[in-house]
Design a protein around this motif. Structure first.
Motif, PDB file in Angstrom:
ATOM      1  N   UNK A 293      65.718  36.247 -69.043  1.00  0.00           N
ATOM      2  CA  UNK A 293      64.696  36.784 -68.147  1.00  0.00           C
ATOM      3  C   UNK A 293      63.336  36.126 -68.399  1.00  0.00           C
ATOM      4  N   UNK A 294      63.033  35.882 -69.651  1.00  0.00           N
ATOM      5  CA  UNK A 294      61.769  35.208 -69.963  1.00  0.00           C
ATOM      6  C   UNK A 294      61.761  33.791 -69.384  1.00  0.00           C
ATOM      7  N   UNK A 295      62.890  33.100 -69.488  1.00  0.00           N
ATOM      8  CA  UNK A 295      62.967  31.732 -68.959  1.00  0.00           C
ATOM      9  C   UNK A 295      62.909  31.700 -67.435  1.00  0.00           C
ATOM     10  N   UNK A 296      63.553  32.674 -66.766  1.00  0.00           N
ATOM     11  CA  UNK A 296      63.485  32.693 -65.303  1.00  0.00           C
ATOM     12  C   UNK A 296      62.066  33.039 -64.842  1.00  0.00           C
ATOM     13  N   UNK A 297      61.365  33.859 -65.621  1.00  0.00           N
ATOM     14  CA  UNK A 297      59.955  34.115 -65.300  1.00  0.00           C
ATOM     15  C   UNK A 297      59.119  32.856 -65.466  1.00  0.00           C
ATOM     16  N   UNK A 298      59.426  32.052 -66.469  1.00  0.00           N
ATOM     17  CA  UNK A 298      58.707  30.785 -66.655  1.00  0.00           C
ATOM     18  C   UNK A 298      58.948  29.840 -65.472  1.00  0.00           C
ATOM     19  N   UNK A 299      60.193  29.778 -64.988  1.00  0.00           N
ATOM     20  CA  UNK A 299      60.488  28.940 -63.825  1.00  0.00           C
ATOM     21  C   UNK A 299      59.755  29.458 -62.587  1.00  0.00           C
ATOM     22  N   UNK A 300      59.757  30.776 -62.415  1.00  0.00           N
ATOM     23  CA  UNK A 300      59.082  31.370 -61.258  1.00  0.00           C
ATOM     24  C   UNK A 300      57.589  31.062 -61.268  1.00  0.00           C
ATOM     25  N   UNK A 301      56.943  31.260 -62.413  1.00  0.00           N
ATOM     26  CA  UNK A 301      55.506  30.985 -62.503  1.00  0.00           C
ATOM     27  C   UNK A 301      55.216  29.490 -62.382  1.00  0.00           C
ATOM     28  N   UNK A 302      56.175  28.648 -62.768  1.00  0.00           N
ATOM     29  CA  UNK A 302      55.996  27.218 -62.574  1.00  0.00           C
ATOM     30  C   UNK A 302      55.949  26.839 -61.101  1.00  0.00           C
ATOM     31  N   UNK A 303      56.744  27.531 -60.278  1.00  0.00           N
ATOM     32  CA  UNK A 303      56.675  27.288 -58.836  1.00  0.00           C
ATOM     33  C   UNK A 303      55.400  27.876 -58.236  1.00  0.00           C
ATOM     34  N   UNK A 304      55.076  29.108 -58.618  1.00  0.00           N
ATOM     35  CA  UNK A 304      53.934  29.783 -58.016  1.00  0.00           C
ATOM     36  C   UNK A 304      52.602  29.230 -58.499  1.00  0.00           C
ATOM     37  N   UNK A 305      52.625  28.431 -59.563  1.00  0.00           N
ATOM     38  CA  UNK A 305      51.369  27.855 -60.037  1.00  0.00           C
ATOM     39  C   UNK A 305      50.787  26.890 -59.013  1.00  0.00           C
ATOM     40  N   UNK A 306      51.627  26.294 -58.193  1.00  0.00           N
ATOM     41  CA  UNK A 306      51.175  25.376 -57.153  1.00  0.00           C
ATOM     42  C   UNK A 306      51.714  25.856 -55.813  1.00  0.00           C
ATOM     43  N   UNK A 307      50.834  26.204 -54.856  1.00  0.00           N
ATOM     44  CA  UNK A 307      51.327  26.662 -53.553  1.00  0.00           C
ATOM     45  C   UNK A 307      52.099  25.567 -52.828  1.00  0.00           C
ATOM     46  N   UNK A 308      52.830  25.992 -51.806  1.00  0.00           N
ATOM     47  CA  UNK A 308      53.637  25.040 -51.040  1.00  0.00           C
ATOM     48  C   UNK A 308      52.748  24.066 -50.286  1.00  0.00           C
ATOM     49  N   UNK A 309      51.597  24.562 -49.754  1.00  0.00           N
ATOM     50  CA  UNK A 309      50.731  23.714 -48.931  1.00  0.00           C
ATOM     51  C   UNK A 309      49.927  22.736 -49.758  1.00  0.00           C
ATOM     52  N   UNK A 310      49.823  22.924 -51.071  1.00  0.00           N
ATOM     53  CA  UNK A 310      49.010  22.030 -51.903  1.00  0.00           C
ATOM     54  C   UNK A 310      49.830  20.803 -52.264  1.00  0.00           C
ATOM     55  N   UNK A 311      49.329  19.594 -52.005  1.00  0.00           N
ATOM     56  CA  UNK A 311      50.119  18.396 -52.317  1.00  0.00           C
ATOM     57  C   UNK A 311      50.239  18.186 -53.811  1.00  0.00           C
ATOM     58  N   UNK A 312      51.355  17.572 -54.208  1.00  0.00           N
ATOM     59  CA  UNK A 312      51.569  17.298 -55.628  1.00  0.00           C
ATOM     60  C   UNK A 312      50.757  16.111 -56.099  1.00  0.00           C
ATOM     61  N   UNK A 313      50.423  15.196 -55.183  1.00  0.00           N
ATOM     62  CA  UNK A 313      49.647  14.005 -55.533  1.00  0.00           C
ATOM     63  C   UNK A 313      48.275  14.110 -54.890  1.00  0.00           C
TER      64      UNK A 313
END
Length: 348
Positions: A293-313
């Motif tokens: 559960x701790x690891x899945x929370x880490x993955x979730x926060x890793x996605x939510x740290x950057x919104x979908x509309x924000x470019x990676x580059x």
């Protein structure tokens, strides 16, 4: 030699010395002339006979004089001064009487907003699930200690009943919370994939039933749920950053499922040693589930740290390098101590 004052019109005989200022009004004197200009008080001189060939030439003015064009007729009316418009208007709030910008969105682009669980609900559910799993592991540790004590001392029936049923209640609560967490995470994954595919202009190739079945059906989700998450990371161009957390969570989740199945399979034993061994296995299963559960929370926060509309580059503007700048960079990359003096050829 006569000089005329440009202010009072007084004529001064300066003889052979040119002057600048009028002795009377201190005005500027005009250029000297040999013959004095005609005065308004003097009698007009008799006009000499003019030949017909000389009538077309305009009379020449003495030095220091010029012709000024005057508008014929009456003097023009005075200019009207602008009307006083009063003080500049000030507003306590922004006026709403201006033009409003309206942008008509085409009908085909009007899609429903992203629907999914909020981050507050996900965070609260994950923290509650982790806390209950830790509490279940602690209750089973106490139960194992009571089993050791029960080998030599007979336990109080109330203590034994509380230890038995407290473990059951905590285990059932942990089971329900884990299922609720799976449902919320599945809804979040579906909504996040829909937003990501829409942002990149692609169509979701996984049907909704396949996503729900691959995330909620036991043992099937072990193979398909991480694949769905990896596809989402690939669409968002975050696979390099999130590949390792997703892989670690996948391995720990498979291990947690295997240990949990083994603990459930060995929970029907009736001998004392078998019950103690099953209690230890249950403690390990709860601890590994809490880690998952701790690891899945880490993955979730890793996605939510950057919104979908924000470019990676992020693209930045770099100024074009001049020849002098390139020469300076080349000199900087070379050795700091020059072999030959600058501007001189090396020795033969």
């Amino acid at each position: 030699m006569i000089q005329v004052c440009s202010r009072c019109g007084t004529r001064w005989n300066v003889r052979d010395r040119q002057r600048v200022w009028c002795p009377r009004c201190h005005g500027s004197l005009l250029a000297p002339s040999a013959s004095p200009p005609p005065s308004v008080w003097s009698a007009p001189p008799t006009a000499p006979a003019v030949r017909p060939s000389q009538q077309k030439t305009p009379p020449r003015l003495p030095p220091g004089y010029r012709w000024i064009a005057v508008r014929p007729g009456a003097a023009p009316p005075p200019r009207r001064r602008p009307r006083n418009a009063g003080p500049t208007p000030r507003y306590a709030v922004i006026p709403r009487w201006g033009l409003a910008d309206r942008f008509d969105i085409p009908t085909d682009e009007q899609t429903e907003a992203r629907r999914g669980p909020s981050m507050g609900a996900l965070r609260a559910t994950l923290l509650t699930t982790i806390a209950v799993l830790g509490a279940a592991a602690l209750v089973h540790v106490i139960r194992y200690v009571l089993l050791i004590v029960n080998r030599d001392v007979l336990l109080n029936p109330v203590v034994a009943w509380v230890a038995t049923w407290l473990g059951v209640v905590v285990s059932v609560a942990a089971l329900f919370l884990v299922f609720a967490t799976f449902v919320l995470l599945t809804n979040w994954l579906i909504a996040r994939r829909a937003a990501a595919f829409k942002h990149v202009g692609r169509q979701e190739h996984r049907p909704l039933w396949a996503l729900r079945a691959g995330c909620l059906v036991p043992f099937v989700n072990l193979a398909w749920a991480p694949v769905f998450v990896l596809e989402l990371a690939s669409v968002e161009d975050a696979l390099t950053r999130l590949r390792r957390p997703i892989t670690v969570w996948w391995v720990v989740w498979v291990l947690s499922t295997a240990v949990s199945v083994f603990a459930i399979a060995t929970s029907f034993t009736t001998d004392a040693q078998g019950i103690a061994d099953n209690t230890v296995t249950t403690i390990v299963a709860y601890l590994i589930a809490m880690a998952a559960m701790v690891l899945v929370a880490q993955v979730l926060f890793g996605f939510e740290r950057r919104p979908v509309e924000k470019p990676a580059k992020r693209w930045v503007v770099v100024a074009e390098q001049s020849p002098h700048t390139q020469e300076a960079e080349e000199d900087r990359t070379q050795s700091g101590v020059p072999v030959e003096a600058q501007g001189q050829n090396p020795a033969a």
